[in-house]
Design a protein around this motif. Structure first.
Motif, short mmCIF file in Angstrom:
data_model
loop_
_atom_site.label_atom_id
_atom_site.label_comp_id
_atom_site.label_asym_id
_atom_site.label_seq_id
_atom_site.Cartn_x
_atom_site.Cartn_y
_atom_site.Cartn_z
N CYS A 176 0.81 -1.22 0.00
CA CYS A 176 0.00 0.00 0.00
C CYS A 176 0.84 1.27 0.00
O CYS A 176 0.30 2.37 -0.11
CB CYS A 176 -0.93 0.02 1.21
N ALA A 177 2.15 1.14 0.12
CA ALA A 177 3.00 2.31 0.36
C ALA A 177 3.27 3.12 -0.91
O ALA A 177 3.38 2.57 -2.01
CB ALA A 177 4.32 1.86 0.98
N ASP A 178 3.40 4.42 -0.72
CA ASP A 178 3.89 5.33 -1.75
C ASP A 178 5.37 5.61 -1.56
O ASP A 178 6.06 6.08 -2.47
CB ASP A 178 3.12 6.65 -1.71
N LEU A 179 5.86 5.33 -0.36
CA LEU A 179 7.26 5.54 -0.02
C LEU A 179 7.60 4.60 1.13
O LEU A 179 6.82 4.46 2.07
CB LEU A 179 7.49 7.00 0.42
N GLU A 198 16.33 -4.53 -1.64
CA GLU A 198 15.88 -5.53 -2.62
C GLU A 198 14.66 -6.30 -2.10
O GLU A 198 13.73 -6.60 -2.86
CB GLU A 198 17.03 -6.49 -2.95
N VAL A 199 14.66 -6.61 -0.81
CA VAL A 199 13.52 -7.33 -0.22
C VAL A 199 12.26 -6.49 -0.33
O VAL A 199 11.19 -6.98 -0.71
CB VAL A 199 13.81 -7.69 1.25
N VAL A 200 12.37 -5.21 -0.01
CA VAL A 200 11.21 -4.31 -0.09
C VAL A 200 10.71 -4.21 -1.52
O VAL A 200 9.50 -4.34 -1.80
CB VAL A 200 11.56 -2.92 0.45
N LEU A 201 11.60 -3.99 -2.45
CA LEU A 201 11.20 -3.82 -3.85
C LEU A 201 10.58 -5.10 -4.41
O LEU A 201 9.72 -5.04 -5.29
CB LEU A 201 12.40 -3.39 -4.69
N ALA A 202 11.03 -6.26 -3.91
CA ALA A 202 10.45 -7.52 -4.36
C ALA A 202 8.99 -7.65 -3.91
O ALA A 202 8.19 -8.33 -4.56
CB ALA A 202 11.26 -8.69 -3.82
N GLU A 203 8.62 -7.00 -2.82
CA GLU A 203 7.25 -7.05 -2.32
C GLU A 203 6.37 -5.97 -2.94
O GLU A 203 5.14 -6.10 -2.93
CB GLU A 203 7.24 -6.86 -0.79
N PRO A 205 4.22 -3.92 -5.45
CA PRO A 205 3.51 -4.28 -6.68
C PRO A 205 3.74 -3.28 -7.81
O PRO A 205 3.31 -3.52 -8.94
CB PRO A 205 2.04 -4.27 -6.24
N ARG A 206 4.41 -2.17 -7.49
CA ARG A 206 4.70 -1.14 -8.49
C ARG A 206 5.95 -0.41 -8.04
O ARG A 206 6.33 -0.50 -6.86
CB ARG A 206 3.52 -0.16 -8.60
N PRO A 207 6.63 0.31 -8.93
CA PRO A 207 7.85 1.02 -8.52
C PRO A 207 7.54 2.08 -7.45
O PRO A 207 6.66 2.91 -7.63
CB PRO A 207 8.33 1.67 -9.82
N ASP A 233 -6.72 5.05 -5.72
CA ASP A 233 -5.73 4.23 -6.42
C ASP A 233 -5.62 2.85 -5.77
O ASP A 233 -4.56 2.24 -5.73
CB ASP A 233 -4.37 4.96 -6.36
N LEU A 234 -6.74 2.33 -5.27
CA LEU A 234 -6.70 1.09 -4.49
C LEU A 234 -6.31 -0.13 -5.31
O LEU A 234 -5.67 -1.05 -4.81
CB LEU A 234 -8.05 0.85 -3.81
N ASP A 235 -6.71 -0.17 -6.58
CA ASP A 235 -6.42 -1.34 -7.41
C ASP A 235 -4.92 -1.54 -7.62
O ASP A 235 -4.48 -2.67 -7.89
CB ASP A 235 -7.12 -1.22 -8.76
N ALA A 236 -4.15 -0.46 -7.50
CA ALA A 236 -2.70 -0.56 -7.68
C ALA A 236 -2.00 -1.01 -6.40
O ALA A 236 -0.77 -1.09 -6.36
CB ALA A 236 -2.14 0.78 -8.14
#
Length: 344
Positions: A176-179, A198-203, A205-207, A233-236
């Motif tokens: 759910c995070a933007d940052l 890398e662990v965070v980015l792997a989780e 769902p978007r950049p 923007d919940l679907d993202a």
């Protein structure tokens, strides 16, 4: 009356990651902007709210720091969140920005959905969801879904084949995070910090941006003013609980332990660490009275890693009463923990 929506920043993150440190830093660096803070605790004693009230100032007075201790925000939206937010917005001088610090067990997505509530959706918007993560814990693979990492850390644990509740909470918060802020970055070197990233980015769902911080010190210009409108923007932001899977806090238990004045800070912290190691405690936080010290000792622990500092004098009209809130997974031996902490 302004027609512009009041921006709201949701600060989420696992137990002890440093959410309160970040919010405190934002309060202290508001640059004249009028803030309000809503703090959601797990348990019936508001430790984080007390920490934040210690740094109240004209831009964020004590009466603009509101504690909710009757349940997780994502589970008590109608009863707790909506009335509290409405009251803040109806103040004579309404806030120009609202910070919400969720409990370490809260899932941010149900809270995002609450911004569609009729009384709120025309008045507030989610400026951004900030997930604070303990960099060392993430680098150690504690929240990674890779079974090999889990197996290495929990060899012999028969529950290894199942996704732990803690893992799901972490993954949903990142989703759910933007940052994402990798806090306590001073506890690891560049190589391990890169692993955590890398662990965070792997989780994710978007950049999303992932930044490192120490003690929650991040330039407010990086955290506030994202303009994400996350409620639209919940679907993202896909999570484990999007399709009716129940969100059950029965996986965790909390107990408040009252202690007498302690003779020694070092001995007290040693007992806290021993209890954490012996009984798999997730989180400890609270205040302790130390003999001969006019200030209260703020104790905060994540697992067996304990930090403490004297934060402010005891109020003259209040008893020097030591209270620690202990959070563990369901079934942890609260009585044994209390016996260790209260032991001579």
């Amino acid at each position: 009356m302004s027609l512009a929506k009041v921006p709201v920043t949701i600060v989420t993150g696992f137990l002890g990651a440093g959410k309160t440190s970040l919010v405190r830093h934002l309060i202290e660096n508001a640059n004249g902007r009028r803030l309000a803070v809503l703090v959601n605790e797990f348990g019936d004693i508001g430790i984080d709210g007390e920490i934040l009230k210690g740094c109240a100032d004209p831009t964020c007075p004590e009466d603009a720091i509101v504690e909710l201790t009757n349940g997780c925000l994502c589970c008590t939206v109608a009863d707790e969140f909506v009335p509290t937010m409405t009251a803040l917005l109806n103040r004579k001088e309404p806030p120009e920005h609202i910070l919400i610090e969720t409990s370490g067990l809260a899932l941010p997505k149900p809270l995002l959905k609450a911004f569609d509530w009729p009384d709120l959706k025309t008045r507030i918007t989610v400026d951004g969801v900030i997930a604070v993560a303990d960099a060392e814990a993430v680098a150690d693979g504690r929240f990674a879904p890779d079974p090999a990492l889990v197996a290495k850390q929990r060899a012999g644990d028969t529950s290894i084949d199942h996704d732990t509740p803690l893992g799901e909470v972490f993954e949903d918060q990142v989703a759910c995070a933007d940052l994402v802020i990798l806090n306590k970055a001073d506890l690891l070197d560049e190589a391990r910090l890169a692993v955590a990233r890398e662990v965070v980015l792997a989780e994710a769902p978007r950049p999303i941006p992932v930044i490192a911080a120490i003690e929650g010190h991040v330039d407010p210009r990086v955290v506030l003013g994202l303009g994400a409108a996350a409620e639209d923007d919940l679907d993202a932001r896909p999570t484990h609980h999007d399709h009716g899977e129940p969100h059950d806090h029965d996986d965790f238990e909390t107990v408040a332990i009252t202690l007498p004045e302690q003779a020694s800070q070092a001995d007290l912290l040693a007992k806290v660490e021993a209890a954490a190691r012996a009984h798999n405690i997730l989180r400890v936080k609270g205040y302790v009275a130390i003999a001969g010290k006019p200030m209260r000792l703020l104790v905060q622990g994540v697992g067996s890693r304990i930090r403490a500092q004297f934060d402010r004098p005891w109020h003259a009209e209040k008893q020097r009463l030591s209270r620690l809130v202990v959070i563990g997974e369901k079934g942890f031996d609260a009585a044994a923990v209390a016996a260790i902490l209260d032991g001579a």
